[in-house]
Scaffold this active site. Structure first.
Site, PDB file in Angstrom:
ATOM      1  CG  LEU A   1      -2.156  -1.060   1.311  1.00 28.65           C
ATOM      2  CD1 LEU A   1      -2.891  -0.647   2.692  1.00 28.65           C
ATOM      3  CD2 LEU A   1      -2.966  -0.746   0.320  1.00 28.65           C
ATOM      4  CG  ASP A   2       0.463   4.479  -2.742  1.00 26.29           C
ATOM      5  OD1 ASP A   2       1.139   3.500  -3.319  1.00 26.29           O
ATOM      6  OD2 ASP A   2      -0.421   4.974  -3.538  1.00 26.29           O
ATOM      7  NE  ARG A   3       6.236   7.712   5.048  1.00 28.77           N
ATOM      8  CZ  ARG A   3       7.286   8.467   5.298  1.00 28.77           C
ATOM      9  NH1 ARG A   3       7.956   8.808   4.389  1.00 28.77           N
ATOM     10  NH2 ARG A   3       7.349   8.885   6.345  1.00 28.77           N
TER      11      ARG A   3
ATOM     12  NE  ARG B   1      -1.698   8.981  -4.661  1.00 30.78           N
ATOM     13  CZ  ARG B   1      -0.250   9.139  -3.997  1.00 30.78           C
ATOM     14  NH1 ARG B   1       0.190   7.866  -3.608  1.00 30.78           N
ATOM     15  NH2 ARG B   1      -0.073  10.130  -3.681  1.00 30.78           N
TER      16      ARG B   1
END
Length: 310
Positions: free
Chosen positions: A139-141, A241
């Protein structure tokens, strides 16, 4: 190490990322030195250059160059206190084969690239009795929500296969700018990674990119924003995104892909983070069945309540 080593990948390490494998094999070697060796092609797999995120297969031959250990082999940095309680309290699904955690926003899943510690390193410190803990996916930070951590090599391999075959159903919640267009529910745009001179990784729509498909549906509308559900049918970096950006409705709080209007709106409503949350995941395999969901953090629930109140 004073000479080149050739390591054959055993079955228990099949499916593991190359950088994770090297970090375990080269204890005491500075993390930055390992990643530099990967970038320069000093590490080879089956005599070919590979990237840090290459998934090892049983029987792969990994060439490990002689790398000098740090003069003072320090213990890994301790788990920051702010993460200890969050991780211990945010286990949303557990079997003897897997954990699913509700990852907090702001915590990277893995150390490296300037980060000394990430979620997987935290878990290994907090649960030293676990013989095997490996990330199943990323997962993205700044994204919160469901993240799978395998506790057995066979389950890691099975879930990697399931991810490749789109057998894992993921559902995200995102608050986007403006009015999500009616009828625009299926976005099919190929994506390609691009690294800028600054080293920042960006993703853009490109015909030469990898196929990328996301299904969106409206959950709730507000005067200046829309809460949407996003179901990625492929698993590309920053996919949701970028697809939201391309639809003209960037995710609020997205400093990388947002526009001036979306950033101003996020500031206006008091949003301090990216509003993207991995709300649930489901997977049914012969080896394992997973049905996990992760609630929004209180600050995001409070923000939605404020928007509903007008």
């Amino acid at each position: 190490m004073s000479q080149v080593q050739i390591k054959e990948v055993a079955s228990e390490h099949a499916g593991q990322r190359l950088d994770n494998f090297l970090l375990r094999e080269l204890k005491g070697v500075p993390r930055t030195r390992i990643y530099r060796a990967l970038r320069k092609g000093e590490v080879r797999v089956n005599k070919g250059r590979v990237k840090a995120d290459y998934r090892l297969e049983r029987g792969d031959l990994v060439r490990i160059p002689p790398l000098q250990q740090a003069a003072d082999t320090a213990a890994p940095p301790p788990v920051p206190r702010r993460w200890q309680r969050l991780l211990l309290d945010n286990l949303v699904f557990e079997t003897d084969q897997i954990w699913v955690l509700n990852k907090p926003s702001g915590l990277a899943v893995h150390g490296g690239s300037g980060l000394s510690i990430g979620l997987i390193e935290c878990l290994r410190q907090l649960a030293p009795a676990e013989r095997f803990l490996e990330l199943v996916h990323r997962l993205d930070r700044d994204t919160s929500g469901c993240i799978m951590v395998a506790r057995k090599p066979a389950v890691l391999k099975a879930l990697h296969r399931a991810l490749r075959e789109d057998a894992v159903q993921k559902r995200y919640l995102a608050l986007v700018k403006g009015h999500w267009p009616d009828g625009r529910q299926h976005i099919d745009m190929p994506l390609r990674k691009n690294t800028l001179q600054s080293g920042e990784r960006m993703v853009r729509v490109d015909k030469a990119g990898k196929p990328s498909v996301t299904e969106f549906s409206v959950v709730e509308r507000f005067p200046m924003a829309t809460l949407v559900e996003a179901r990625p049918l492929t698993g590309r970096t920053h996919q949701i995104r970028v697809h939201a950006q391309q639809a003209g409705c960037p995710i609020l709080g997205d400093a990388k892909y947002g526009d001036d209007a979306s950033l101003a709106l996020a500031n206006h409503i008091g949003l301090k983070r990216l509003f993207l949350h991995a709300a649930s995941l489901r997977c049914k395999l012969p080896e394992i069945e997973i049905n996990a969901s992760a609630p929004l953090e209180p600050s995001l629930e409070a923000l939605l309540s404020t928007l509903r109140a007008g």
